[in-house]
Design an enzyme around this catalytic site. Sequence first.
Site, short mmCIF file in Angstrom:
data_model
loop_
_atom_site.label_atom_id
_atom_site.label_comp_id
_atom_site.label_asym_id
_atom_site.label_seq_id
_atom_site.Cartn_x
_atom_site.Cartn_y
_atom_site.Cartn_z
N ASN A 51 0.82 -1.21 0.00
CA ASN A 51 0.00 0.00 0.00
C ASN A 51 0.86 1.26 0.00
OD1 ASN A 51 -2.27 1.59 0.14
ND2 ASN A 51 -2.67 1.21 2.30
N HIS B 191 -2.42 -9.75 9.70
CA HIS B 191 -2.88 -8.45 9.18
C HIS B 191 -3.78 -8.68 7.97
CE1 HIS B 191 -2.58 -4.17 8.65
NE2 HIS B 191 -1.88 -4.22 7.54
N ASP C 120 -6.24 -3.35 2.01
CA ASP C 120 -5.12 -3.23 1.08
C ASP C 120 -4.32 -4.51 0.93
OD1 ASP C 120 -3.29 -3.17 3.34
OD2 ASP C 120 -3.89 -1.10 3.62
N ARG D 73 1.58 -10.80 13.63
CA ARG D 73 0.63 -10.04 12.82
C ARG D 73 0.99 -9.97 11.34
NH1 ARG D 73 -3.67 -8.17 12.50
NH2 ARG D 73 -3.31 -5.94 12.36
N HIS E 171 -13.65 -3.77 12.35
CA HIS E 171 -13.20 -2.47 12.83
C HIS E 171 -14.39 -1.59 13.19
CE1 HIS E 171 -9.34 -2.90 10.15
NE2 HIS E 171 -9.42 -3.80 11.11
N GLU F 93 -7.80 -10.69 10.99
CA GLU F 93 -8.36 -9.38 10.69
C GLU F 93 -9.07 -9.44 9.34
OE1 GLU F 93 -6.96 -4.69 10.45
OE2 GLU F 93 -5.47 -6.27 10.28
#
Length: 397
Positions: free
Chosen positions: A37, A307, A311, A278, A122, A334
């Site tokens: 990203n 993660h 993106d 992560r 989120h 996530e």
Amino acid sequence: MKIVDASVLVCGPGRNYVTVRIETDEGVTGLGDATLNGRELSVAAYLSEHVLPTLIGGDPQRIEDTWQQLYRGAYWRRGPVTMAAIAAVDLALWDIKAKVAGLPLYQLLGGASRDRVRTYGHAAGRDLPELFDSVRARQAEGYQAIRIQSGIPGLQRVYSIAQTENTPGMPVVEDWDTAAYLRHIPGVFEAVRNEFGPELPLLHDVHHRLTPQQSARLAKSLEPYDLFWLEDCTPAEDQSALRLVRQHSTIPLAIGEVFNTVFDYQTLITERLIDFVRSPVTHFGGVTAVKKLLDFAALYQIRSGLHGPADISPVGMAAAVHLGLAVHNFGIQEYSGYPAQAAEVFHPGYTFTDGHLRPSEAPGLGVTLDEQAMAAHPYRRDYLPYNRLLDGTLHDW
């Protein structure tokens, strides 16, 4: 079987994505995610100019050997551009291997260790009423674990909170005040717990903004609210920094979305300074590297929390779901969904219901790509934000 073609496809269906496609002489095609990203074209150039030409004529079944060739053979090791490029090739080769075997990828990784992959979504708001509405919206979508982010009084542009307009194609500049944040956030979690009860798993992302001492203070102050984890509380390039946080709090810690190799984790894992790793499959060298990382972490009772924002392309997300289903030390994944336009280009195969992801049972990763639709969504230059203190000093974002 030999590789006869390898190409890079860059598109922007709501977000910019970099996809690798590898084709064999038997007509089997594999897809990989190389999205970095804000620096997408750097990876695209690295792939097209340096990596993909070396694959032509090679054996797509030799995944480990190809990984080592791209990592060791380049001499210049590690870093996000290199590891994202390696990841894309690795995913495409695993996609091919699983298709040849006629199996979904997770079956080649040892088969399922669970029935579904737990996710978190989120929630964010400028104030408590807006935050509560966001939490309820995530619950209505099926999420059973939720990351909590809040506006900070006196700050106009804060990480994860809707931004005002900025110059197109230029980075947003956010502002930051650590003292105000440390005063405000414990009260936010107290209010969320009072509103939603003790059973809802809550997560929080500090986004590398605190020193080790500040992180220890925050972690201690949040202990009464029983967080599932506290994420990226301090920049962890200095892995020993987490020792101070551990000394002062038992709150679970998650680290690593900006890490690229197992060496970034070595002290953190062997000293049990974290509870969740992560790193995304897309930025860590692919399935081959992340599987090894998770096997290493498992020796120290550390789990996965890969993660997975929008993106990471649906190709990279599909790989994470297959891994999450297979590895024993899975923790949580996530998942925040994708822009509506992305569904026109990527057909990921996995499904999201009741806060969980399930991979496709089709052979390979299960992702198909509509290149005709891709052409309608060209790349547009974009950047991640950066962050300044109130006196103008550049701070960690």
